[in-house]
Design a protein around this motif. Structure first.
Motif, PDB file in Angstrom:
ATOM      1  N   ARG A 179     -41.302   5.667  58.708  1.00 19.48           N
ATOM      2  CA  ARG A 179     -40.974   6.801  59.566  1.00 19.48           C
ATOM      3  C   ARG A 179     -40.177   7.857  58.810  1.00 19.48           C
ATOM      4  O   ARG A 179     -40.046   8.987  59.275  1.00 19.48           O
ATOM      5  N   LEU A 180     -39.610   7.476  57.704  1.00 15.52           N
ATOM      6  CA  LEU A 180     -38.913   8.367  56.788  1.00 15.52           C
ATOM      7  C   LEU A 180     -39.390   8.049  55.381  1.00 15.52           C
ATOM      8  O   LEU A 180     -39.733   6.907  55.084  1.00 15.52           O
ATOM      9  N   ASN A 181     -39.383   9.063  54.506  1.00 10.42           N
ATOM     10  CA  ASN A 181     -39.715   8.815  53.107  1.00 10.42           C
ATOM     11  C   ASN A 181     -38.497   8.416  52.292  1.00 10.42           C
ATOM     12  O   ASN A 181     -38.620   7.782  51.240  1.00 10.42           O
ATOM     13  N   GLY A 182     -37.304   8.798  52.780  1.00  9.39           N
ATOM     14  CA  GLY A 182     -36.100   8.466  52.028  1.00  9.39           C
ATOM     15  C   GLY A 182     -34.848   8.690  52.847  1.00  9.39           C
ATOM     16  O   GLY A 182     -34.888   9.290  53.936  1.00  9.39           O
ATOM     17  N   TYR A 183     -33.752   8.198  52.313  1.00  8.73           N
ATOM     18  CA  TYR A 183     -32.444   8.276  52.985  1.00  8.73           C
ATOM     19  C   TYR A 183     -31.364   8.266  51.920  1.00  8.73           C
ATOM     20  O   TYR A 183     -31.485   7.595  50.893  1.00  8.73           O
ATOM     21  N   TYR A 184     -30.302   9.024  52.174  1.00  7.62           N
ATOM     22  CA  TYR A 184     -29.120   8.948  51.305  1.00  7.62           C
ATOM     23  C   TYR A 184     -27.881   9.200  52.152  1.00  7.62           C
ATOM     24  O   TYR A 184     -27.930   9.853  53.184  1.00  7.62           O
ATOM     25  N   GLU A 185     -26.758   8.663  51.703  1.00  7.27           N
ATOM     26  CA  GLU A 185     -25.499   8.899  52.402  1.00  7.27           C
ATOM     27  C   GLU A 185     -24.353   8.460  51.502  1.00  7.27           C
ATOM     28  O   GLU A 185     -24.482   7.528  50.711  1.00  7.27           O
ATOM     29  N   ARG A 186     -23.233   9.142  51.679  1.00 15.17           N
ATOM     30  CA  ARG A 186     -22.007   8.771  50.965  1.00 15.17           C
ATOM     31  C   ARG A 186     -20.983   8.267  51.971  1.00 15.17           C
ATOM     32  O   ARG A 186     -20.855   8.797  53.067  1.00 15.17           O
ATOM     33  N   GLY A 187     -20.233   7.212  51.576  1.00 12.75           N
ATOM     34  CA  GLY A 187     -19.103   6.783  52.379  1.00 12.75           C
ATOM     35  C   GLY A 187     -19.398   5.711  53.405  1.00 12.75           C
ATOM     36  O   GLY A 187     -18.575   5.460  54.278  1.00 12.75           O
ATOM     37  N   ILE A 188     -20.560   5.068  53.325  1.00 11.98           N
ATOM     38  CA  ILE A 188     -20.826   3.983  54.269  1.00 11.98           C
ATOM     39  C   ILE A 188     -20.241   2.675  53.727  1.00 11.98           C
ATOM     40  O   ILE A 188     -19.881   2.568  52.552  1.00 11.98           O
ATOM     41  N   ASN A 189     -20.142   1.698  54.616  1.00  7.95           N
ATOM     42  CA  ASN A 189     -19.506   0.420  54.296  1.00  7.95           C
ATOM     43  C   ASN A 189     -20.532  -0.695  54.180  1.00  7.95           C
ATOM     44  O   ASN A 189     -21.668  -0.547  54.646  1.00  7.95           O
ATOM     45  N   PRO A 190     -20.155  -1.838  53.597  1.00 13.69           N
ATOM     46  CA  PRO A 190     -21.129  -2.929  53.429  1.00 13.69           C
ATOM     47  C   PRO A 190     -21.805  -3.350  54.715  1.00 13.69           C
ATOM     48  O   PRO A 190     -23.005  -3.664  54.718  1.00 13.69           O
ATOM     49  N   TRP A 191     -21.060  -3.360  55.829  1.00 13.63           N
ATOM     50  CA  TRP A 191     -21.680  -3.780  57.094  1.00 13.63           C
ATOM     51  C   TRP A 191     -22.681  -2.754  57.598  1.00 13.63           C
ATOM     52  O   TRP A 191     -23.559  -3.081  58.391  1.00 13.63           O
ATOM     53  N   ASP A 192     -22.567  -1.501  57.140  1.00 14.97           N
ATOM     54  CA  ASP A 192     -23.536  -0.477  57.536  1.00 14.97           C
ATOM     55  C   ASP A 192     -24.893  -0.700  56.877  1.00 14.97           C
ATOM     56  O   ASP A 192     -25.929  -0.402  57.469  1.00 14.97           O
ATOM     57  N   TYR A 193     -24.882  -1.166  55.621  1.00 17.04           N
ATOM     58  CA  TYR A 193     -26.128  -1.186  54.851  1.00 17.04           C
ATOM     59  C   TYR A 193     -26.636  -2.561  54.444  1.00 17.04           C
ATOM     60  O   TYR A 193     -27.776  -2.681  53.969  1.00 17.04           O
ATOM     61  N   ALA A 194     -25.855  -3.625  54.613  1.00 15.54           N
ATOM     62  CA  ALA A 194     -26.248  -4.928  54.063  1.00 15.54           C
ATOM     63  C   ALA A 194     -27.626  -5.371  54.559  1.00 15.54           C
ATOM     64  O   ALA A 194     -28.514  -5.702  53.759  1.00 15.54           O
ATOM     65  N   ALA A 195     -27.829  -5.384  55.867  1.00 18.48           N
ATOM     66  CA  ALA A 195     -29.119  -5.820  56.415  1.00 18.48           C
ATOM     67  C   ALA A 195     -30.199  -4.781  56.171  1.00 18.48           C
ATOM     68  O   ALA A 195     -31.319  -5.109  55.752  1.00 18.48           O
ATOM     69  N   GLY A 196     -29.890  -3.523  56.426  1.00 19.95           N
ATOM     70  CA  GLY A 196     -30.890  -2.462  56.299  1.00 19.95           C
ATOM     71  C   GLY A 196     -31.411  -2.293  54.888  1.00 19.95           C
ATOM     72  O   GLY A 196     -32.603  -2.029  54.690  1.00 19.95           O
ATOM     73  N   GLU A 197     -30.538  -2.447  53.888  1.00 23.55           N
ATOM     74  CA  GLU A 197     -31.004  -2.312  52.502  1.00 23.55           C
ATOM     75  C   GLU A 197     -32.022  -3.391  52.170  1.00 23.55           C
ATOM     76  O   GLU A 197     -33.049  -3.125  51.546  1.00 23.55           O
ATOM     77  N   LEU A 198     -31.735  -4.625  52.579  1.00 18.46           N
ATOM     78  CA  LEU A 198     -32.683  -5.714  52.308  1.00 18.46           C
ATOM     79  C   LEU A 198     -34.016  -5.441  52.990  1.00 18.46           C
ATOM     80  O   LEU A 198     -35.082  -5.627  52.381  1.00 18.46           O
ATOM     81  N   ILE A 199     -33.979  -4.989  54.233  1.00 19.38           N
ATOM     82  CA  ILE A 199     -35.218  -4.703  54.969  1.00 19.38           C
ATOM     83  C   ILE A 199     -36.006  -3.603  54.262  1.00 19.38           C
ATOM     84  O   ILE A 199     -37.232  -3.702  54.108  1.00 19.38           O
ATOM     85  N   ALA A 200     -35.322  -2.555  53.809  1.00 19.53           N
ATOM     86  CA  ALA A 200     -35.999  -1.469  53.090  1.00 19.53           C
ATOM     87  C   ALA A 200     -36.628  -1.972  51.793  1.00 19.53           C
ATOM     88  O   ALA A 200     -37.789  -1.674  51.482  1.00 19.53           O
ATOM     89  N   ARG A 201     -35.873  -2.749  51.027  1.00 20.22           N
ATOM     90  CA  ARG A 201     -36.396  -3.252  49.753  1.00 20.22           C
ATOM     91  C   ARG A 201     -37.579  -4.190  49.957  1.00 20.22           C
ATOM     92  O   ARG A 201     -38.561  -4.133  49.212  1.00 20.22           O
ATOM     93  N   GLU A 202     -37.483  -5.036  50.973  1.00 15.84           N
ATOM     94  CA  GLU A 202     -38.582  -5.969  51.218  1.00 15.84           C
ATOM     95  C   GLU A 202     -39.833  -5.262  51.721  1.00 15.84           C
ATOM     96  O   GLU A 202     -40.931  -5.816  51.654  1.00 15.84           O
ATOM     97  N   ALA A 203     -39.678  -4.033  52.215  1.00 15.30           N
ATOM     98  CA  ALA A 203     -40.834  -3.224  52.623  1.00 15.30           C
ATOM     99  C   ALA A 203     -41.386  -2.400  51.463  1.00 15.30           C
ATOM    100  O   ALA A 203     -42.335  -1.631  51.655  1.00 15.30           O
ATOM    101  N   GLY A 204     -40.788  -2.543  50.281  1.00 24.61           N
ATOM    102  CA  GLY A 204     -41.291  -1.846  49.106  1.00 24.61           C
ATOM    103  C   GLY A 204     -40.496  -0.640  48.671  1.00 24.61           C
ATOM    104  O   GLY A 204     -40.842   0.010  47.680  1.00 24.61           O
ATOM    105  N   ALA A 205     -39.439  -0.304  49.398  1.00 22.15           N
ATOM    106  CA  ALA A 205     -38.605   0.837  49.008  1.00 22.15           C
ATOM    107  C   ALA A 205     -37.728   0.469  47.812  1.00 22.15           C
ATOM    108  O   ALA A 205     -37.440  -0.713  47.563  1.00 22.15           O
ATOM    109  N   LEU A 206     -37.302   1.479  47.099  1.00 21.88           N
ATOM    110  CA  LEU A 206     -36.318   1.311  46.033  1.00 21.88           C
ATOM    111  C   LEU A 206     -34.955   1.708  46.590  1.00 21.88           C
ATOM    112  O   LEU A 206     -34.858   2.621  47.415  1.00 21.88           O
TER     113      LEU A 206
END
Length: 266
Positions: free
Chosen positions: A202-229
């Motif tokens: 639904r998006l080609n990319g995402y970036y952000e500064r200042g987020i915390n581990p609980w914000d991205y821990a699950a989402g990063e894995l899901i993105a990577r497992e879907a083929g994202a870098l």
């Protein structure tokens, strides 16, 4: 990787996210958004945040009493099992406050410091994203694959902003300069959902500064497992300093452009 363990952790994360999502959806006062400028409304959201985290940690601790926890609302214990849960009980609290649907419950499980399981439940969409390291990413039972874009100029990019005025000013400048270099920019208000939307195409990319581990821990894995870098500044891992996730072919020029624009500093 121990598949029996990851299967157990995934099942627990799915059930904990389901229970917390139900609590938050059904327990939100209907007039919460009307009182959004009052301190009482903020207090209610904080109470719901804490109640959600307590529900999640209580459920997980009962099933696995020796695991560690890292949660937004203060849950921080080391544990002795090698497993640590990283929890955001409401990702997108401002959306939740105002009655917008883009809020989520994010639960990740680390094994020996590496994220092995990720679940992001978005109750108002009726969606649950999940991934196990090396096992792909799914929305419900549907496998996910990130969407490629021919070039950065045709990419739809999401971002987010910090709470401090000084940081917002710098982030606004980056957006101002980036906007003419991409198809368009979205600001959804929940990092976990943005990462999952990259995974879902639904998006080609995402970036952000200042987020915390609980914000991205699950989402990063899901993105990577879907083929994202995913990553941070060039050559670095994704961290709170800078989080970048995008489809191959978009990630590289986006990361390079963010470095050029100084997106990693206030």
């Amino acid at each position: 990787m121990n598949h029996q363990l990851t299967d157990e952790l995934l099942a627990l994360a799915l059930e904990a996210a389901r229970r917390a999502g139900t609590l938050l959806r059904d327990g939100r006062p209907e007039d919460l958004g009307v009182a959004a400028t009052k301190s009482s409304a903020i207090d209610v959201v904080t109470e719901m945040d804490i109640a959600s985290e307590k529900l999640i940690t209580g459920f997980l601790a009962q099933a696995r009493p020796h695991d560690g926890f890292l949660g937004e609302e203060g849950s921080s214990t080391e544990g002795t099992s090698g497993v640590r849960w990283v929890i955001d009980p409401i990702d997108g609290t401002v959306n939740y406050l105002y009655g917008l649907p883009s809020w989520a419950v994010s639960i990740a499980a680390e094994i020996d410091g590496e994220t092995a399981v990720g679940v992001v439940a978005v109750p108002m969409r009726g969606e649950t994203f999940r991934a196990v390291r090396g096992g792909g990413a799914y929305l419900g039972d549907r496998p996910l694959e990130c969407r490629t874009a021919p070039r950065l100029a045709e990419a739809l990019i999401a971002t987010g902003f910090g709470y401090r005025t000084e940081r917002k000013a710098g982030q606004a400048e980056v957006v101002h300069r980036l906007l003419t270099r991409v198809r368009d920019i979205r600001r959804g208000g929940a990092a976990a959902i943005d990462l999952c939307d990259v995974a879902a195409g639904r998006l080609n990319g995402y970036y952000e500064r200042g987020i915390n581990p609980w914000d991205y821990a699950a989402g990063e894995l899901i993105a990577r497992e879907a083929g994202a870098l995913t990553g941070g500044r060039p050559g670095e891992k994704l961290t709170g300093e800078l989080a970048v996730a995008a489809a191959p072919g978009v990630f590289e020029p986006l990361q390079a452009l963010l470095e050029e624009l100084g997106a990693w500093h206030d």
